[in-house]
Design a protein around this motif. Sequence first.
Motif, PDB file in Angstrom:
ATOM      1  N   UNK A  96      86.615  60.696 -43.354  1.00 40.17           N
ATOM      2  CA  UNK A  96      87.910  60.607 -44.025  1.00 40.17           C
ATOM      3  C   UNK A  96      88.362  61.929 -44.637  1.00 40.17           C
ATOM      4  N   UNK A  97      87.420  62.779 -45.010  1.00 44.61           N
ATOM      5  CA  UNK A  97      87.760  64.055 -45.644  1.00 44.61           C
ATOM      6  C   UNK A  97      87.836  65.208 -44.652  1.00 44.61           C
ATOM      7  N   UNK A  98      87.695  64.903 -43.354  1.00 46.41           N
ATOM      8  CA  UNK A  98      87.797  65.907 -42.301  1.00 46.41           C
ATOM      9  C   UNK A  98      86.816  67.059 -42.510  1.00 46.41           C
ATOM     10  N   UNK A  99      85.574  66.697 -42.816  1.00 46.45           N
ATOM     11  CA  UNK A  99      84.520  67.690 -42.989  1.00 46.45           C
ATOM     12  C   UNK A  99      84.110  68.220 -41.617  1.00 46.45           C
ATOM     13  N   UNK A 100      84.041  69.532 -41.475  1.00 44.58           N
ATOM     14  CA  UNK A 100      83.578  70.159 -40.239  1.00 44.58           C
ATOM     15  C   UNK A 100      82.315  70.950 -40.556  1.00 44.58           C
ATOM     16  N   UNK A 101      81.401  71.006 -39.597  1.00 45.91           N
ATOM     17  CA  UNK A 101      80.140  71.700 -39.851  1.00 45.91           C
ATOM     18  C   UNK A 101      79.544  72.211 -38.551  1.00 45.91           C
ATOM     19  N   UNK A 102      78.634  73.151 -38.704  1.00 49.42           N
ATOM     20  CA  UNK A 102      77.903  73.671 -37.558  1.00 49.42           C
ATOM     21  C   UNK A 102      76.575  74.240 -38.051  1.00 49.42           C
ATOM     22  N   UNK A 103      75.560  74.146 -37.210  1.00 50.77           N
ATOM     23  CA  UNK A 103      74.228  74.625 -37.573  1.00 50.77           C
ATOM     24  C   UNK A 103      73.720  75.615 -36.543  1.00 50.77           C
ATOM     25  N   UNK A 104      72.831  76.478 -37.008  1.00 50.37           N
ATOM     26  CA  UNK A 104      72.101  77.365 -36.115  1.00 50.37           C
ATOM     27  C   UNK A 104      70.714  77.558 -36.700  1.00 50.37           C
ATOM     28  N   UNK A 105      69.723  77.733 -35.834  1.00 51.77           N
ATOM     29  CA  UNK A 105      68.359  77.865 -36.358  1.00 51.77           C
ATOM     30  C   UNK A 105      67.466  78.618 -35.392  1.00 51.77           C
TER      31      UNK A 105
END
Length: 269
Positions: A96-105
Motif C-alpha cells: 500500500x505504501x509503494x515500497x521499492x527495494x533491491x538487494x546485493x550481496x
Amino acid sequence: MDTFTSNFRTLKTDHIDLWSIDPTQLSEQSITFLTSLLTTEEYEKLLKYKHKVAQHTALITRSLCRLVLSHYTNSSPIALQFVRNSQGKPALINNNNDIRFNLSHNNQLIIMAVCVGDEVGCDIENPLRKVNIPTITKRYFAAQEHQQLSKLTGMEQQQQFFRCWTLKEAFVKATGVGISLGLDTFYFSFTGIAPSDKSEASEYVANDIQQLSLKDNIAINFNSHYPLSKDAPWQFYHTSFKQQTMSICRSSKLNQTIVYRDATSLLGI
C-alpha cells in the motif's frame, strides 16, 4: 550507537535508506533469530545449498530483507509476502505504501536499498576479484566501454571495470528487466571523477549514519538497440563501501539523498 528511526513516514520520495550487514560477523544467537524469520519454504530452499558459505549468505540476505521491510510496513517479518516478475525481481504483495527495494550481496557484505515510488537497483562487487577484463568487456559490454577500458592498464583498469560493472548491474536491476536487457545496449560516461578517486563512503563506520547525495557526474547513454524508453530520469551513485565497489541507481526527477544504516541495529539481541 544510532537508534532505529527509519520508517515509512521518514522514507520520502527524495530519500534512499541503504542498509548493510557483514554476514561473517554475526553471533550464533543472531543467526538463530534471523533463521526464525524465514518461511518453511525459504528454509527448505536454503537446505539445498551445497556450499555452506553460500547458504549462510543466502540465509542472512533473505532474513534481512524481511526484517528491514517489516519496519516500513508495520508487519511481522514472517507475514510479508512477495511476488517476482518474469526476470525474478521481488516485490511486496499488498504494498500500500509503494515500497521499492533491491538487494546485493557477496560473502563479505550484504546491502539493501529501500525507497518509495520509484524503481531502485544496487550492486556490490569485490574490486580485487580476479576477472578477465578484456574478454568480458568485448563479449558483454558496449563497444564504447570496451574501447575505453582497453586504453587502461593495471589497477586503473580494474577500478574502472568494476565501476562500470556495478553501475550496469544496478541499472538493469532497477529496470526490472535484468541482464536480459543486454549490457551492450547502454554505456556510462563520467565527468570530474577518476578511477583512483577516494570515495566519500570509504570511511563509513557502523554506528554512523551518513547522508550522501546521488552524484550528477555519471551519465547513461543508450545505443540504438536499447529496447526501453530512453526518457526515464535515471540517477546514479558510485562509491567504495566497506572494501567493496558499490553502485546505486534510481529513476527519479528529484535530487536524491542516501542514508547509510547499520542493519545490526535491527537485531535487538
